[in-house]
Design a protein around this motif. Structure first.
Motif, PDB file in Angstrom:
ATOM      1  N   SER A  84      33.117  37.955  25.719  1.00 27.20           N
ATOM      2  CA  SER A  84      34.463  37.314  26.206  1.00 27.20           C
ATOM      3  C   SER A  84      35.095  37.060  24.598  1.00 27.20           C
ATOM      4  N   HIS A 117      38.558  34.424  26.876  1.00 25.08           N
ATOM      5  CA  HIS A 117      39.537  35.149  27.103  1.00 25.08           C
ATOM      6  C   HIS A 117      40.013  35.012  28.542  1.00 25.08           C
ATOM      7  N   GLY A 120      42.545  37.214  34.183  1.00 28.97           N
ATOM      8  CA  GLY A 120      42.211  37.415  35.513  1.00 28.97           C
ATOM      9  C   GLY A 120      42.919  36.122  36.253  1.00 28.97           C
ATOM     10  N   GLU A 125      47.957  42.653  40.108  1.00 29.37           N
ATOM     11  CA  GLU A 125      47.894  43.874  40.134  1.00 29.37           C
ATOM     12  C   GLU A 125      47.842  44.460  38.665  1.00 29.37           C
ATOM     13  N   VAL A 150      37.514  32.159  33.906  1.00 29.11           N
ATOM     14  CA  VAL A 150      37.390  32.235  32.431  1.00 29.11           C
ATOM     15  C   VAL A 150      35.984  31.996  31.942  1.00 29.11           C
ATOM     16  N   THR A 151      35.288  33.251  31.499  1.00 28.13           N
ATOM     17  CA  THR A 151      33.822  33.059  31.023  1.00 28.13           C
ATOM     18  C   THR A 151      33.965  32.152  29.676  1.00 28.13           C
ATOM     19  N   LEU A 196      31.809  29.554  33.511  1.00 27.18           N
ATOM     20  CA  LEU A 196      32.981  30.364  34.198  1.00 27.18           C
ATOM     21  C   LEU A 196      33.713  29.206  35.002  1.00 27.18           C
ATOM     22  N   VAL A 341      31.855  42.883  40.229  1.00 29.17           N
ATOM     23  CA  VAL A 341      33.149  42.248  40.188  1.00 29.17           C
ATOM     24  C   VAL A 341      33.937  42.119  38.928  1.00 29.17           C
ATOM     25  N   ALA A 342      33.270  41.447  37.908  1.00 28.55           N
ATOM     26  CA  ALA A 342      33.732  41.275  36.641  1.00 28.55           C
ATOM     27  C   ALA A 342      34.217  42.518  35.829  1.00 28.55           C
ATOM     28  N   GLY A 343      35.496  42.362  35.178  1.00 30.11           N
ATOM     29  CA  GLY A 343      36.041  43.626  34.625  1.00 30.11           C
ATOM     30  C   GLY A 343      36.349  44.414  35.477  1.00 30.11           C
ATOM     31  N   GLY A 344      36.801  44.379  36.881  1.00 25.11           N
ATOM     32  CA  GLY A 344      37.424  45.027  37.946  1.00 25.11           C
ATOM     33  C   GLY A 344      36.387  45.388  38.905  1.00 25.11           C
ATOM     34  N   ASP A 347      35.498  48.561  44.165  1.00 27.53           N
ATOM     35  CA  ASP A 347      36.270  49.256  44.996  1.00 27.53           C
ATOM     36  C   ASP A 347      37.537  49.632  44.140  1.00 27.53           C
ATOM     37  N   THR A 351      38.895  53.561  43.699  1.00 31.01           N
ATOM     38  CA  THR A 351      40.382  53.859  44.088  1.00 31.01           C
ATOM     39  C   THR A 351      41.081  54.474  42.811  1.00 31.01           C
TER      40      THR A 351
HETATM   41  C1  FAD Z   1      31.234  36.606  36.476  1.00 28.51           C
HETATM   42  C2  FAD Z   1      32.686  36.791  36.445  1.00 28.51           C
HETATM   43  C3  FAD Z   1      33.238  36.578  34.698  1.00 28.51           C
HETATM   44  C4  FAD Z   1      34.581  36.627  34.799  1.00 28.51           C
HETATM   45  N1  FAD Z   1      35.149  36.336  33.603  1.00 28.51           N
HETATM   46  C5  FAD Z   1      36.473  36.684  33.327  1.00 28.51           C
HETATM   47  C6  FAD Z   1      37.006  36.220  32.156  1.00 28.51           C
HETATM   48  O1  FAD Z   1      36.256  35.988  30.920  1.00 28.51           O
HETATM   49  N2  FAD Z   1      38.257  36.552  31.777  1.00 28.51           N
HETATM   50  C7  FAD Z   1      39.115  37.054  32.905  1.00 28.51           C
HETATM   51  O2  FAD Z   1      40.184  37.214  32.515  1.00 28.51           O
HETATM   52  N3  FAD Z   1      38.536  37.309  34.076  1.00 28.51           N
HETATM   53  C8  FAD Z   1      37.300  37.030  34.357  1.00 28.51           C
HETATM   54  N4  FAD Z   1      36.739  37.564  35.479  1.00 28.51           N
HETATM   55  C9  FAD Z   1      37.875  37.969  36.582  1.00 28.51           C
HETATM   56  C10 FAD Z   1      37.560  39.433  36.902  1.00 28.51           C
HETATM   57  O3  FAD Z   1      37.935  40.378  35.863  1.00 28.51           O
HETATM   58  C11 FAD Z   1      38.171  39.541  38.367  1.00 28.51           C
HETATM   59  O4  FAD Z   1      37.542  38.863  39.244  1.00 28.51           O
HETATM   60  C12 FAD Z   1      37.961  41.003  38.306  1.00 28.51           C
HETATM   61  O5  FAD Z   1      38.776  41.863  37.932  1.00 28.51           O
HETATM   62  C13 FAD Z   1      38.409  41.354  39.939  1.00 28.51           C
HETATM   63  O6  FAD Z   1      39.782  40.836  40.294  1.00 28.51           O
HETATM   64  P1  FAD Z   1      39.898  39.812  41.671  1.00 28.51           P
HETATM   65  O7  FAD Z   1      38.992  38.942  41.643  1.00 28.51           O
HETATM   66  O8  FAD Z   1      41.393  39.511  41.528  1.00 28.51           O
HETATM   67  O9  FAD Z   1      39.574  40.891  43.014  1.00 28.51           O
HETATM   68  P2  FAD Z   1      40.619  42.126  43.269  1.00 28.51           P
HETATM   69  O10 FAD Z   1      41.067  42.981  42.539  1.00 28.51           O
HETATM   70  O11 FAD Z   1      41.758  41.362  44.054  1.00 28.51           O
HETATM   71  O12 FAD Z   1      39.692  42.759  44.438  1.00 28.51           O
HETATM   72  C14 FAD Z   1      39.253  42.205  45.572  1.00 28.51           C
HETATM   73  C15 FAD Z   1      39.130  43.182  46.669  1.00 28.51           C
HETATM   74  O13 FAD Z   1      40.329  43.620  47.046  1.00 28.51           O
HETATM   75  C16 FAD Z   1      40.305  45.076  47.504  1.00 28.51           C
HETATM   76  N5  FAD Z   1      41.275  45.647  46.485  1.00 28.51           N
HETATM   77  C17 FAD Z   1      42.341  44.813  45.850  1.00 28.51           C
HETATM   78  N6  FAD Z   1      43.134  45.840  44.959  1.00 28.51           N
HETATM   79  C18 FAD Z   1      42.467  46.980  45.153  1.00 28.51           C
HETATM   80  C19 FAD Z   1      42.974  48.325  44.660  1.00 28.51           C
HETATM   81  N7  FAD Z   1      43.810  48.493  43.774  1.00 28.51           N
HETATM   82  N8  FAD Z   1      42.175  49.225  45.116  1.00 28.51           N
HETATM   83  C20 FAD Z   1      41.186  49.151  45.891  1.00 28.51           C
HETATM   84  N9  FAD Z   1      40.625  48.118  46.482  1.00 28.51           N
HETATM   85  C21 FAD Z   1      41.483  46.985  45.997  1.00 28.51           C
HETATM   86  C22 FAD Z   1      39.107  45.670  47.105  1.00 28.51           C
HETATM   87  O14 FAD Z   1      38.150  45.552  48.233  1.00 28.51           O
HETATM   88  C23 FAD Z   1      38.471  44.513  46.123  1.00 28.51           C
HETATM   89  O15 FAD Z   1      36.992  44.609  46.002  1.00 28.51           O
HETATM   90  C24 FAD Z   1      35.321  37.233  35.705  1.00 28.51           C
HETATM   91  C25 FAD Z   1      35.059  37.448  37.030  1.00 28.51           C
HETATM   92  C26 FAD Z   1      33.615  37.350  37.279  1.00 28.51           C
HETATM   93  C27 FAD Z   1      32.839  37.569  38.515  1.00 28.51           C
END
Ligand code: FAD
Length: 361
Positions: A84, A117, A120, A125, A150-151, A196, A341-344, A347, A351
């Motif tokens: 981070s 950083h 998210g 999108e 935010v980590t 977090l 989950v983190a970093g995308g 799923d 996709t």
């Molecule tokens: C431990 C941890 C640390 C993190 N640290 C940070 C950080 O320091 N900084 C930061 O900016 N972010 C951070 N994040 C956020 C992280 O990057 C997001 O949670 C992650 O990118 C997933 O995005 P989302 O939660 O919006 O889930 P979404 O992208 O909304 O996804 C949820 C579900 O919806 C469905 N879905 C949604 N869109 C699609 C698609 N296009 N194709 C297929 N399926 C889809 C899938 O089933 C998916 O699994 C952290 C997350 C975690 C868990």
């Protein structure tokens, strides 16, 4: 020995002699994280991706990934803190004014303060749908919105926040200690050694020349685009390093049962599955490092494999897999989910890979 080899050798010793024993001796929340971060600072790790002219190590991308792997082998929270923090430099290097670079990069490289950083947000999108934005009110630049995860936020001195400004993504350097920033610590199953938070901004007033990276004309679209591959590989490296430590724990627990009932043939069969999954995981990771597989494929496969291997390990070792004085598998089992989950999410990666791949057999 090259600088990078020397660094990795020192790091391996640090992980084996300091991190590993500390996690065995104390429960995770009472481990002295500060001591670890201090040692990482002495090794120069906080400046891995910063040029030498600003006091960094300027390591090559593969060496950075090997560092992530080694740290993760010790404790997954350490590469999370470092990863981070390291997200800040590319924005400043690509877009920052010389004044901003001279002020921030040497401090970042020394690791005197930890940075975070914030990108998210829920329902995001890409940066065009970002809710966090800057508006001008009577000539003042104000930041509003919320970053949902935010980590490092609780420990950070500054957070680099990506926000929308006049339909462009810009990077803003935010001081989380100010009254117009709210931090909410989030409950989670794993990754207990790093904070977090949900971070919100309420009319946070910016000095546009100083707080916006590159000033009001800044635009970090290219930095965001170029970050996908390295970010995916960094997550894959963390999964590979942590899986190694899971395999070591499996072996240690299994060996400690010598003299007792040997592993049942079904448990041995599960070990075989674990070995195959590990070999496939390592192969796709190394192939992505060599530029022969996609970073996204490596991230999703290594993260999902780690989670599956830990489930197999619990099934194979029974009570010893679920709860053992060693504590490693229990901790990794909780931490593994974060990498899917983190970093995308997985799923999203599947996709994206499907959309980019022509099926040719
Ligand atoms: C431990 C941890 C640390 C993190 N640290 C940070 C950080 O320091 N900084 C930061 O900016 N972010 C951070 N994040 C956020 C992280 O990057 C997001 O949670 C992650 O990118 C997933 O995005 P989302 O939660 O919006 O889930 P979404 O992208 O909304 O996804 C949820 C579900 O919806 C469905 N879905 C949604 N869109 C699609 C698609 N296009 N194709 C297929 N399926 C889809 C899938 O089933 C998916 O699994 C952290 C997350 C975690 C868990």
């Amino acid at each position: 020995m090259s600088c990078e080899h020397e660094l990795l050798a020192t790091l391996r010793r640090f992980v084996a002699e300091t991190v590993g024993p500390a996690l065995r001796e104390s429960s995770e929340p009472s481990v002295d994280r500060k001591e670890f971060l201090g040692r990482m600072g002495e090794m120069g790790l906080f400046g891995l991706n910063i040029p030498r002219r600003y006091g960094g190590l300027e390591a090559d991308p593969i060496s950075i990934l090997r560092v992530m792997e080694e740290l993760s082998r010790g404790w997954m929270c350490l590469p999370s803190v470092l990863g981070s923090h390291m997200r800040a430099a590319p924005y400043i290097l690509a877009q920052g004014t010389e004044k901003q670079r001279a002020e921030w990069l040497p401090a970042l490289a020394r690791g005197e303060s930890i940075w975070a950083h914030g990108y998210g947000e829920r329902r995001l999108e890409d940066s065009s749908t970002m809710g966090t934005n800057i508006v001008m009110v009577n000539g003042a630049y104000r930041l509003n919105g919320q970053k949902d995860w935010v980590t490092n936020a609780l420990e950070s001195e500054r957070i680099v926040v990506v926000a929308r400004f006049q339909e462009r993504p810009v990077a803003v350097v935010v001081n989380p200690a100010r009254a117009d920033v709210t931090l909410q610590d989030l409950e989670r199953p794993g990754m207990k050694g790093v904070s977090l938070c949900r971070v919100s901004f309420q009319d946070y007033e910016l000095d546009p020349e100083w707080d916006i990276v590159g000033g009001p004309e800044g635009d970090v679209s290219d930095v965001l685009r170029q970050s996908h591959g390295p970010k995916a590989l960094a997550f894959a490296a963390r999964a590979v390093g942590a899986t190694k430590s899971a395999l070591e724990a499996c072996r240690e627990i299994t060996q400690s049962r010598v003299g007792q009932r040997p592993l049942h043939p079904v448990a041995q069969h599960r070990w075989g599955r674990i070995v195959v999954q590990w070999q496939a995981s390592k192969a796709i990771y190394e192939s992505a490092l060599a530029g022969q597989s996609s970073p996204a494929a490596a991230k999703v496969f290594c993260a999902e494999s780690m989670r599956e291997i830990l489930e197999q390990a619990v099934a194979m070792l029974g009570g010893d897999g679920y709860a053992h004085p060693l504590g490693t598998l229990e901790r990794l089992y909780r931490d593994a989910l974060s990498l899917t989950v983190a970093g995308g999410t997985s799923d999203r990666h599947f996709t994206q890979i499907a959309a980019e791949t022509q099926l040719e057999f």
